[in-house]
Design a protein around this motif. Structure first.
Motif, PDB file in Angstrom:
ATOM      1  N   MET A 235       8.379  72.930  55.893  1.00 60.30           N
ATOM      2  CA  MET A 235       8.784  73.147  56.805  1.00 60.30           C
ATOM      3  C   MET A 235      10.285  74.025  56.628  1.00 60.30           C
ATOM      4  SD  MET A 235       8.762  72.084  60.303  1.00 60.30           S
ATOM      5  CE  MET A 235      10.143  72.455  61.591  1.00 60.30           C
ATOM      6  N   VAL A 236      10.026  75.407  56.226  1.00 61.39           N
ATOM      7  CA  VAL A 236      11.182  76.562  55.978  1.00 61.39           C
ATOM      8  C   VAL A 236      11.653  76.978  57.482  1.00 61.39           C
ATOM      9  CG1 VAL A 236      12.499  78.115  54.783  1.00 61.39           C
ATOM     10  CG2 VAL A 236      11.260  76.600  53.080  1.00 61.39           C
ATOM     11  N   ILE A 237      12.808  76.942  58.075  1.00 63.97           N
ATOM     12  CA  ILE A 237      13.845  77.681  59.593  1.00 63.97           C
ATOM     13  C   ILE A 237      14.901  78.257  58.748  1.00 63.97           C
ATOM     14  CG2 ILE A 237      14.964  77.096  61.493  1.00 63.97           C
ATOM     15  CD1 ILE A 237      13.722  73.613  61.302  1.00 63.97           C
ATOM     16  N   PHE A 238      14.892  79.692  59.316  1.00 59.96           N
ATOM     17  CA  PHE A 238      15.814  80.388  58.742  1.00 59.96           C
ATOM     18  C   PHE A 238      15.961  80.575  60.427  1.00 59.96           C
ATOM     19  CE2 PHE A 238      12.133  81.441  56.682  1.00 59.96           C
ATOM     20  CZ  PHE A 238      12.545  81.718  54.538  1.00 59.96           C
ATOM     21  N   HIS A 239      17.126  81.133  60.520  1.00 58.63           N
ATOM     22  CA  HIS A 239      18.434  80.994  61.016  1.00 58.63           C
ATOM     23  C   HIS A 239      19.501  81.627  60.574  1.00 58.63           C
ATOM     24  CE1 HIS A 239      20.853  77.204  61.268  1.00 58.63           C
ATOM     25  NE2 HIS A 239      19.670  77.008  60.520  1.00 58.63           N
ATOM     26  N   LEU A 240      20.610  82.077  61.927  1.00 61.70           N
ATOM     27  CA  LEU A 240      21.816  82.153  62.014  1.00 61.70           C
ATOM     28  C   LEU A 240      22.615  81.809  62.699  1.00 61.70           C
ATOM     29  CD1 LEU A 240      20.995  86.447  60.912  1.00 61.70           C
ATOM     30  CD2 LEU A 240      21.083  84.064  59.513  1.00 61.70           C
ATOM     31  N   GLU A 241      23.880  81.595  62.535  1.00 59.78           N
ATOM     32  CA  GLU A 241      25.212  80.631  63.745  1.00 59.78           C
ATOM     33  C   GLU A 241      24.979  81.947  64.568  1.00 59.78           C
ATOM     34  OE1 GLU A 241      27.905  79.145  61.221  1.00 59.78           O
ATOM     35  OE2 GLU A 241      26.873  77.819  59.702  1.00 59.78           O
ATOM     36  N   ASP A 242      25.335  83.530  64.320  1.00 56.30           N
ATOM     37  CA  ASP A 242      25.424  84.180  65.467  1.00 56.30           C
ATOM     38  C   ASP A 242      24.536  84.334  66.564  1.00 56.30           C
ATOM     39  OD1 ASP A 242      23.928  85.621  63.113  1.00 56.30           O
ATOM     40  OD2 ASP A 242      26.809  87.064  63.312  1.00 56.30           O
ATOM     41  N   CYS A 243      23.484  83.940  65.795  1.00 60.18           N
ATOM     42  CA  CYS A 243      22.014  84.326  66.343  1.00 60.18           C
ATOM     43  C   CYS A 243      21.769  84.050  68.086  1.00 60.18           C
ATOM     44  CB  CYS A 243      21.313  84.548  65.682  1.00 60.18           C
ATOM     45  SG  CYS A 243      19.655  85.109  66.667  1.00 60.18           S
ATOM     46  N   PRO A 244      22.180  84.135  69.089  1.00 59.39           N
ATOM     47  CA  PRO A 244      21.654  83.564  70.903  1.00 59.39           C
ATOM     48  C   PRO A 244      20.515  82.653  70.222  1.00 59.39           C
ATOM     49  CG  PRO A 244      22.082  86.032  70.829  1.00 59.39           C
ATOM     50  CD  PRO A 244      21.972  85.296  68.931  1.00 59.39           C
ATOM     51  N   HIS A 245      19.453  83.809  69.419  1.00 57.51           N
ATOM     52  CA  HIS A 245      18.058  83.343  69.969  1.00 57.51           C
ATOM     53  C   HIS A 245      18.247  81.806  69.050  1.00 57.51           C
ATOM     54  CE1 HIS A 245      16.886  86.703  71.716  1.00 57.51           C
ATOM     55  NE2 HIS A 245      17.086  87.266  71.195  1.00 57.51           N
ATOM     56  N   SER A 246      19.348  82.149  67.625  1.00 56.68           N
ATOM     57  CA  SER A 246      18.893  80.798  67.383  1.00 56.68           C
ATOM     58  C   SER A 246      19.595  79.996  67.038  1.00 56.68           C
ATOM     59  CB  SER A 246      19.216  81.221  65.311  1.00 56.68           C
ATOM     60  OG  SER A 246      18.710  81.704  64.236  1.00 56.68           O
ATOM     61  N   GLN A 247      20.785  80.081  68.057  1.00 61.94           N
ATOM     62  CA  GLN A 247      21.365  78.513  68.745  1.00 61.94           C
ATOM     63  C   GLN A 247      20.677  78.252  69.721  1.00 61.94           C
ATOM     64  OE1 GLN A 247      24.071  77.306  67.744  1.00 61.94           O
ATOM     65  NE2 GLN A 247      23.743  79.167  66.102  1.00 61.94           N
ATOM     66  N   ALA A 248      19.585  78.695  70.773  1.00 61.93           N
ATOM     67  CA  ALA A 248      19.308  78.555  71.696  1.00 61.93           C
ATOM     68  C   ALA A 248      17.474  77.348  71.338  1.00 61.93           C
ATOM     69  CB  ALA A 248      18.344  79.449  72.606  1.00 61.93           C
ATOM     70  N   LEU A 249      17.612  78.229  70.090  1.00 62.17           N
ATOM     71  CA  LEU A 249      16.220  77.041  70.108  1.00 62.17           C
ATOM     72  C   LEU A 249      16.778  75.867  68.302  1.00 62.17           C
ATOM     73  CD1 LEU A 249      13.303  76.633  69.334  1.00 62.17           C
ATOM     74  CD2 LEU A 249      13.814  77.999  66.729  1.00 62.17           C
ATOM     75  N   LYS A 250      17.601  75.681  68.245  1.00 62.46           N
ATOM     76  CA  LYS A 250      18.557  75.047  68.003  1.00 62.46           C
ATOM     77  C   LYS A 250      19.022  73.677  68.591  1.00 62.46           C
ATOM     78  CE  LYS A 250      23.005  73.372  65.204  1.00 62.46           C
ATOM     79  NZ  LYS A 250      24.341  73.813  64.808  1.00 62.46           N
TER      80      LYS A 250
END
Length: 104
Positions: free
Chosen positions: A1-16
């Motif tokens: 399972m590979v998870i791509f996200h960015l620290e400054d992305c609000p969608h990534s932070q919400a999913l985290k």
């Protein structure tokens, strides 16, 4: 399972945060999956078969092939998951485990 996200992305932070709040998801990730957590975007087309966006979660089988049969709910961003998609993600994780067992 590979998870791509960015620290400054609000969608990534919400999913985290949604990940952190879901005990069953955390247990499954810790005990049943090998997870590659990438905090940057890749230019590798094999890891972005339908485009570059975050957050994106792909399932890769032992032959290093992205499973196109395990996707999120969007047709234009097949591997996108949002906070409301945690149950779908957990269902896809079960599907990935079942597929792997049947292929071994």
């Amino acid at each position: 399972m590979v998870i791509f996200h960015l620290e400054d992305c609000p969608h990534s932070q919400a999913l985290k945060k949604a990940f952190a709040d879901e005990v069953e998801l955390q247990r499954s990730i810790d005990e049943e999956f090998i997870v590659l957590n990438l905090v940057y975007e890749t230019t590798d087309k094999h890891l972005s078969p339908d485009g570059q966006y975050v957050p994106r979660i792909i399932f890769v089988d032992p032959s290093m092939t992205v499973r196109a049969d395990i996707t999120g709910r969007y047709s234009n961003k097949m591997y996108a998951y949002e906070t409301g998609d945690i149950r779908l993600l957990m269902s896809n994780m079960k599907k990935a485990k079942k597929l792997l067992k049947s292929e071994l």
